[in-house]
Design a protein around this motif. Structure first.
Motif, short mmCIF file in Angstrom:
data_model
loop_
_atom_site.label_atom_id
_atom_site.label_comp_id
_atom_site.label_asym_id
_atom_site.label_seq_id
_atom_site.Cartn_x
_atom_site.Cartn_y
_atom_site.Cartn_z
N GLU A 1 0.91 -1.16 -0.02
CA GLU A 1 0.04 0.00 0.10
C GLU A 1 0.95 1.38 -0.04
O GLU A 1 1.66 1.51 1.04
CB GLU A 1 -1.07 0.12 1.32
N ILE A 2 0.86 2.13 -1.03
CA ILE A 2 1.88 3.37 -1.15
C ILE A 2 0.87 4.36 -1.56
O ILE A 2 -0.04 4.24 -2.47
CB ILE A 2 2.83 2.85 -2.36
N SER A 3 1.13 5.35 -0.90
CA SER A 3 0.12 6.60 -1.21
C SER A 3 0.33 7.16 -2.41
O SER A 3 1.62 7.27 -3.01
CB SER A 3 0.29 7.57 0.06
N PRO A 4 -0.62 8.03 -2.84
CA PRO A 4 -0.05 8.75 -3.92
C PRO A 4 0.97 9.93 -3.93
O PRO A 4 1.73 9.91 -4.82
CB PRO A 4 -1.55 9.58 -4.52
N ALA A 5 1.15 10.35 -2.85
CA ALA A 5 2.37 11.30 -2.31
C ALA A 5 3.62 10.70 -2.38
O ALA A 5 4.55 10.99 -2.98
CB ALA A 5 2.19 11.99 -1.00
N ASP A 6 3.71 9.37 -1.76
CA ASP A 6 4.75 8.44 -2.03
C ASP A 6 5.15 8.00 -3.26
O ASP A 6 6.32 7.91 -3.60
CB ASP A 6 4.65 7.40 -0.94
N SER A 7 3.98 7.62 -3.85
CA SER A 7 4.40 7.11 -5.17
C SER A 7 4.93 8.19 -6.30
O SER A 7 5.99 8.16 -7.00
CB SER A 7 2.92 6.81 -6.11
N ASP A 8 4.72 9.69 -6.10
CA ASP A 8 5.29 10.65 -6.68
C ASP A 8 6.56 10.68 -6.35
O ASP A 8 7.35 11.25 -7.03
CB ASP A 8 4.53 11.95 -6.37
N ARG A 9 6.81 10.64 -4.99
CA ARG A 9 8.38 10.71 -4.46
C ARG A 9 9.15 9.57 -5.23
O ARG A 9 10.12 9.65 -5.70
CB ARG A 9 8.21 10.41 -2.95
N LEU A 10 8.69 8.42 -5.35
CA LEU A 10 9.33 7.54 -5.95
C LEU A 10 9.74 7.36 -7.43
O LEU A 10 10.82 7.74 -7.62
CB LEU A 10 8.55 6.03 -5.58
N ARG A 11 8.62 8.15 -7.98
CA ARG A 11 8.73 8.77 -9.55
C ARG A 11 9.85 9.73 -9.76
O ARG A 11 10.52 9.88 -10.46
CB ARG A 11 7.40 8.96 -10.13
N ALA A 12 9.97 10.51 -8.69
CA ALA A 12 10.79 11.74 -8.57
C ALA A 12 12.45 11.23 -8.41
O ALA A 12 13.23 11.72 -9.15
CB ALA A 12 10.63 12.72 -7.50
N LEU A 13 12.55 9.99 -7.67
CA LEU A 13 13.79 9.43 -7.57
C LEU A 13 14.21 8.67 -8.97
O LEU A 13 15.38 8.41 -9.05
CB LEU A 13 13.69 8.46 -6.71
N GLY A 14 13.27 8.57 -9.98
CA GLY A 14 13.54 7.89 -11.16
C GLY A 14 12.86 6.64 -11.41
O GLY A 14 12.89 5.92 -12.26
#
Length: 143
Positions: free
Chosen positions: A77-90
């Motif tokens: 379970e990953i929040s939309p905000a954490d998903s955005d953070r992961l995508r920002a990491l690449g």
């Protein structure tokens, strides 16, 4: 995230990545945990979801994955905000890889084998975003 432990894991993960031979993989993740055996015949317990990153050497490239979000079929379970953070990491979601067989429903990255420092940074930072207990992370290997 305890920065000293994060630095140690980054260095160790980078070393593991450099040492991979073609077809070998390394996983950095939480220790495996299993659901209690259930049912009349007490089937083998199945693994419980956990936070991890994994890398597979394929010739001159390395394919990396981070546990996927339940929102797109993953196990964590990953929040939309954490998903955005992961995508920002690449890290890329399966939807980011349109037209390509993404395989498992995980975040992923493909990179050149020599890019191990960046891959290690992305992996440990992803575990930090997911608030994984860095002190208990373990390495697993295979081919």
């Amino acid at each position: 995230m305890p920065e000293a432990k994060a630095d140690e894991l980054r260095e160790t993960l980078a070393a593991h990545l450099r040492a991979l031979s073609d077809g070998e993989f390394v996983i950095l993740g939480e220790p495996m945990r299993y659901a209690a055996a259930s049912g009349r015949f007490r089937h083998k317990p199945r693994p419980l979801p956990g936070r991890y990153v994994q890398y597979l050497r394929m010739g001159d490239d390395v394919a990396g994955e981070c546990v996927g979000a339940t929102a797109f079929g993953g196990t964590w379970e990953i929040s939309p905000a954490d998903s955005d953070r992961l995508r920002a990491l690449g890290w890329q979601t399966p939807a980011d890889q349109a037209g390509r067989d993404a395989g498992a429903p995980n975040y992923s990255i493909d990179a050149a084998r020599y890019d191990t420092p960046r891959l290690a940074q992305m992996g440990v930072d992803a575990l930090g975003v997911l608030r994984a207990p860095l002190e208990s992370m373990e390495f697993r290997h295979g081919s």
